[in-house]
Scaffold this active site. Structure first.
Site, PDB file in Angstrom:
ATOM      1  NE  ARG A  19      -2.045   1.990   3.580  1.00  0.00           N
ATOM      2  CZ  ARG A  19      -2.649   2.432   4.683  1.00  0.00           C
ATOM      3  NH1 ARG A  19      -3.857   1.976   4.999  1.00  0.00           N
ATOM      4  NH2 ARG A  19      -2.083   3.298   5.462  1.00  0.00           N
ATOM      5  CE1 TYR A  37      -4.866   6.064   7.993  1.00  0.00           C
ATOM      6  CE2 TYR A  37      -4.653   5.805   5.610  1.00  0.00           C
ATOM      7  CZ  TYR A  37      -4.712   5.267   6.874  1.00  0.00           C
ATOM      8  OH  TYR A  37      -4.578   3.912   7.034  1.00  0.00           O
ATOM      9  CG  ASP A  49      -7.058   3.620   3.448  1.00  0.00           C
ATOM     10  OD1 ASP A  49      -8.156   4.090   3.088  1.00  0.00           O
ATOM     11  OD2 ASP A  49      -6.849   3.173   4.594  1.00  0.00           O
ATOM     12  CG  HIS A  79      -8.349   7.039   6.216  1.00  0.00           C
ATOM     13  ND1 HIS A  79      -8.710   7.768   7.314  1.00  0.00           N
ATOM     14  CD2 HIS A  79      -7.973   5.824   6.671  1.00  0.00           C
ATOM     15  CE1 HIS A  79      -8.550   7.014   8.406  1.00  0.00           C
ATOM     16  NE2 HIS A  79      -8.113   5.823   8.038  1.00  0.00           N
ATOM     17  CD  GLU A 134      -8.188   0.447   3.066  1.00  0.00           C
ATOM     18  OE1 GLU A 134      -7.147  -0.091   2.629  1.00  0.00           O
ATOM     19  OE2 GLU A 134      -8.358   0.697   4.270  1.00  0.00           O
ATOM     20  CD  GLU A 190     -10.134   1.027   7.731  1.00  0.00           C
ATOM     21  OE1 GLU A 190      -9.309   0.415   7.031  1.00  0.00           O
ATOM     22  OE2 GLU A 190      -9.863   2.062   8.344  1.00  0.00           O
ATOM     23  NE  ARG A 195      -9.651  -2.124   4.300  1.00  0.00           N
ATOM     24  CZ  ARG A 195      -8.588  -2.549   4.960  1.00  0.00           C
ATOM     25  NH1 ARG A 195      -7.974  -3.657   4.608  1.00  0.00           N
ATOM     26  NH2 ARG A 195      -8.127  -1.859   5.990  1.00  0.00           N
ATOM     27  CD  GLU A 202      -4.448  -2.551   7.039  1.00  0.00           C
ATOM     28  OE1 GLU A 202      -5.654  -2.775   7.297  1.00  0.00           O
ATOM     29  OE2 GLU A 202      -3.927  -1.432   7.092  1.00  0.00           O
ATOM     30  CD1 TRP A 220      -7.470  12.175   9.944  1.00  0.00           C
ATOM     31  CD2 TRP A 220      -8.019  10.142  10.694  1.00  0.00           C
ATOM     32  NE1 TRP A 220      -6.318  11.464  10.099  1.00  0.00           N
ATOM     33  CE2 TRP A 220      -6.625  10.207  10.562  1.00  0.00           C
ATOM     34  CE3 TRP A 220      -8.600   8.951  11.160  1.00  0.00           C
ATOM     35  CZ2 TRP A 220      -5.773   9.142  10.858  1.00  0.00           C
ATOM     36  CZ3 TRP A 220      -7.784   7.892  11.470  1.00  0.00           C
ATOM     37  CH2 TRP A 220      -6.372   7.987  11.316  1.00  0.00           C
TER      38      TRP A 220
END
Ligand code: GCO
Ligand code: MG
Length: 402
Positions: A147, A159, A210, A212, A236, A262, A283, A339, A402
């Site tokens: 990643r 992030y 990602d 995020h 992601e 996630e 995820r 991950e 975030w």
């Protein structure tokens, strides 16, 4: 086999973890992870005050009944705190069942489907050049999937870019720190990063990224399209996923594979994403969504729709979650990737485990149970320290994701 005692163990060997230990009258015990980053004590209290009184004296072998007791019996359904608390009990009970059967957990689930678990590592740098170098370092370490996260020109921090190259810790302050975000700066920059990565390292390494949760569906569609020439393994959390149908818009515009989940706490958070084939990887992971018992159902639903697993595995999930996830990954037919962010030595000492990294894969051991334990005496030496995840604001001061 009756449950004799249940303990909630809060420890901070560099970061906070909440664990449970369930002891039985036959001397077999099991451990589970209950860590919910930034809200740890809410889960500890949920277990201590509202679950333990109902657990004492129950038959530890009745994993499904205990799961349903806490899910239905609370009346209030789902939610991260509740589903993390249930997950911890569930992991500990599977640990007990596997130990009682004298088998590693993957055997109880259905046996090995693969010899190792493909993982992705986390390369990151303050700018494009450093991130390109870091990806090279991960390739040298043997990772097959990496990643890439990078600092963005014109933004002070973002992030996924770590101060410490080896260990990434997002909960970085005792009150939430603030980042500043610009979607246009990000969207203009990101394709240049992946273009540089492909021209430096060719097509072989699997590359992931990602977002995020920072885009709208149409912005995510643009990014997915812009990244198509660099064929990512996945993009992601392109958008916050409360609105599952929002993914339709992304899907209509891009073939970049999508991963999400996630922060989900149950199958109902991804039902539409799965049944409409709006994503490629789910995820949602064991600790935050009801444990092994519930994740089996998520994975089974996903399998029908050609969706693979890609469990969350950041450092704020304890080695107990990683141990359980690796047994699950070793067994589940629609495994995609796992991950992996290594924990610090201090954390590993508190949570001894029998998995290890080799040539791009995590390998599990053959110990009965899920193979991860807690050293209570050592855990007691590291008292809880309040820590929060950052928040994000736009350049004009508006609160953002975030
Ligand atoms: C990831 C995640 C994490 C989360 C963290 C929050 O993909 O690994 O996005 O880095 O931010 O788990 O506590
Ligand atoms: Mg993520």
């Amino acid at each position: 086999m009756k449950i004799r005692a249940v303990k909630v163990i809060v420890t901070c060997p560099g970061r906070n973890f909440v664990s449970v230990k369930i002891e039985t009258d036959e001397g077999i015990y099991g451990v589970g992870d209950a860590t919910l980053n930034g809200r740890e004590l809410a889960v500890a209290s949920y277990i201590q005050d509202h679950m333990i009184p109902c657990l004492i004296g129950r038959d530890a072998s009745q994993i499904e009944d205990i799961w349903q007791f806490f899910y239905r019996g609370a009346y209030w359904r789902r939610g991260s705190v509740k589903m993390t608390a249930i997950a911890a009990i569930d992991m500990a009970l599977w640990d007990i069942k596997a130990k009682a059967a004298n088998m590693p957990l993957y055997q109880l689930l259905g046996g090995k489907s693969r010899h190792g678990v493909l993982v992705y590592g986390h390369a990151n740098g303050k700018d494009l050049a450093e991130t390109v170098d870091e990806v090279g370092r991960y390739i040298d370490l043997g990772y097959k999937a990496i990643r890439a996260q990078s600092g963005i020109p014109g933004l002070a921090g973002t992030y996924g870019v770590s101060k410490d190259k080896a260990f990434y810790e997002p909960a970085d302050a005792d009150l939430p720190s603030e980042n500043i975000w610009s979607t246009s700066k990000y969207l203009n920059f990101l394709p240049t990063l992946f273009s540089a990565l492909r021209s430096t390292y060719g097509n072989e390494p699997q590359l992931l990224h990602d977002v995020h949760h920072r885009l709208t569906p149409i912005e995510a569609a643009r990014l997915g399209k812009d990244l198509e020439p660099y064929h990512l393994f996945w993009l992601e959390d392109a958008v916050p996923a409360e609105l599952q149908e929002g993914f339709r818009l992304i899907r209509q515009h891009t073939i970049t594979p999508l991963a999400v989940g996630e922060v989900f706490s149950s199958i109902f958070d991804c039902q539409q994403l799965i049944t409409e084939q709006l994503i490629d990887y789910i995820r949602t992971t064991i600790v935050h969504a009801g444990g092994i018992s519930h994740l089996r159902k998520v994975a089974a639903l996903a399998e029908i729709y050609h969706i693979k697993t890609g469990f969350h595995g950041a450092t704020d999930l304890s080695p107990i979650t990683m141990g359980c996830a690796l047994h699950f990954d070793t067994w589940v037919s629609n495994f995609g990737i796992q991950e992996y962010m290594p924990h610090t030595e201090q954390t590993n000492e508190v949570f001894p485990h029998d998995y290890h990294f080799a040539h791009g894969y995590l390998m599990i051991g053959d110990k009965p149970g899920h193979g991860t334990d807690i050293n209570e005496a050592l855990a007691a030496k590291y008292p809880y320290q309040r820590a929060y995840l950052p928040i994000n604001r736009l350049e004009d001061g508006s609160m953002f994701n975030w």
